[in-house]
Motif scaffolding. Structure first.
Motif, short mmCIF file in Angstrom:
data_model
loop_
_atom_site.label_atom_id
_atom_site.label_comp_id
_atom_site.label_asym_id
_atom_site.label_seq_id
_atom_site.Cartn_x
_atom_site.Cartn_y
_atom_site.Cartn_z
N ALA A 180 0.84 -1.20 0.00
CA ALA A 180 0.00 0.00 0.00
C ALA A 180 0.87 1.25 0.00
CB ALA A 180 -0.92 0.00 1.22
N LEU A 181 0.77 2.04 -1.05
CA LEU A 181 1.56 3.26 -1.18
C LEU A 181 0.90 4.42 -0.44
CD1 LEU A 181 2.37 3.15 -4.98
CD2 LEU A 181 4.04 3.02 -3.15
N SER A 182 1.72 5.19 0.25
CA SER A 182 1.23 6.44 0.84
C SER A 182 0.98 7.43 -0.30
CB SER A 182 2.28 7.01 1.80
OG SER A 182 3.48 7.30 1.09
N ALA A 183 0.19 8.46 -0.04
CA ALA A 183 -0.04 9.48 -1.06
C ALA A 183 1.27 10.20 -1.38
CB ALA A 183 -1.11 10.47 -0.60
N VAL A 184 1.94 10.64 -0.33
CA VAL A 184 3.26 11.27 -0.47
C VAL A 184 4.13 10.64 0.61
CG1 VAL A 184 4.55 13.43 -0.31
CG2 VAL A 184 2.27 13.45 -1.31
N PRO A 185 5.22 10.06 0.27
CA PRO A 185 5.93 10.12 -1.00
C PRO A 185 5.65 8.97 -1.97
CG PRO A 185 7.40 9.23 0.65
CD PRO A 185 6.08 9.53 1.34
N GLY A 186 4.91 7.93 -1.54
CA GLY A 186 4.74 6.74 -2.36
C GLY A 186 4.14 6.97 -3.73
N GLN A 187 2.94 7.55 -3.77
CA GLN A 187 2.28 7.77 -5.06
C GLN A 187 3.04 8.81 -5.89
OE1 GLN A 187 -1.94 8.42 -4.57
NE2 GLN A 187 -2.06 6.79 -3.04
N PHE A 188 3.67 9.75 -5.22
CA PHE A 188 4.49 10.73 -5.91
C PHE A 188 5.62 10.04 -6.68
CE2 PHE A 188 8.43 13.24 -5.78
CZ PHE A 188 8.06 14.31 -6.59
N LEU A 189 6.23 9.04 -6.08
CA LEU A 189 7.37 8.35 -6.71
C LEU A 189 6.95 7.35 -7.78
CD1 LEU A 189 9.60 7.72 -3.57
CD2 LEU A 189 10.10 9.29 -5.47
N ILE A 190 5.83 6.67 -7.59
CA ILE A 190 5.46 5.57 -8.48
C ILE A 190 5.21 6.06 -9.92
CG2 ILE A 190 2.95 5.49 -8.10
CD1 ILE A 190 5.34 2.46 -8.18
N LYS A 191 4.87 7.32 -10.10
CA LYS A 191 4.66 7.86 -11.45
C LYS A 191 5.91 7.73 -12.29
CE LYS A 191 6.23 12.51 -10.55
NZ LYS A 191 7.38 11.96 -9.90
N ASP A 192 7.06 7.66 -11.64
CA ASP A 192 8.31 7.56 -12.38
C ASP A 192 8.45 6.22 -13.09
OD1 ASP A 192 8.77 10.10 -11.54
OD2 ASP A 192 10.50 9.66 -10.31
N LEU A 193 7.66 5.22 -12.70
CA LEU A 193 7.66 3.96 -13.43
C LEU A 193 7.13 4.18 -14.85
CD1 LEU A 193 8.20 0.94 -13.35
CD2 LEU A 193 5.89 0.63 -12.42
N ALA A 194 6.05 4.95 -14.99
CA ALA A 194 5.54 5.26 -16.33
C ALA A 194 6.52 6.13 -17.10
CB ALA A 194 4.18 5.96 -16.22
#
Length: 152
Positions: A118-132
């Motif tokens: 489970a990703l946190s909103a920040v920083p998790g979801q902020f970082l995961i966009k870098d996969l795309a």
């Protein structure tokens, strides 16, 4: 019609990457962004040493120069596919580095949901966009490289 849509998507993909990397690069010249990246850099075994050489603002500005340069290199695709491939290769390295922050930055995994995955909103979801963005960078690298090989 489908090939026209695909062509528009292809160009939008490349130049969206240019805009995103360039815009974020320009933001690196602000105190807001310099402080925003501080926890990622400070907690990274790959990058934390830079704060021993440069100030928080100094490193952020250096990174900003690199990101703006990368975006301009990628944008050069119509004129020089080889230069664009270089920019894309640099973007691949950059996004691999930022994705490593998923493993090193405190607070990436949301404890109220049991932590990983489970990703946190920040920083998790902020970082995961870098996969795309990594995938887009790999695609632009391959496409520009292929064209530069044909041109010889």
């Amino acid at each position: 019609m489908s090939s026209r849509v695909e062509g528009v998507g292809r160009e939008l993909t490349r130049y969206s990457l240019v805009v995103v990397v360039g815009w974020i690069g320009l933001m690196k010249f602000t105190t807001y962004e310099a402080e925003g990246i501080r926890p990622f850099v400070a907690n990274s075994p790959l990058m934390s040493w830079v704060y021993g050489l440069l100030s928080v603002r100094g490193f952020s500005a250096t990174l900003g120069v690199a990101e703006v340069a990368i975006s301009l290199l990628i944008a050069a695709r119509p004129f020089s596919p080889r230069v664009s491939a270089l920019g894309s290769a640099l973007a691949v390295g950059m996004f691999l580095t930022t994705l490593s922050f998923l493993a090193t930055t405190p607070g990436v995994w949301e404890p109220s949901l049991g932590g990983f995955p489970a990703l946190s909103a920040v920083p998790g979801q902020f970082l995961i966009k870098d996969l795309a963005l990594l995938g887009i960078s790999l695609w632009t690298l391959g496409e520009a490289w292929r064209v530069s090989e044909r041109r010889g």
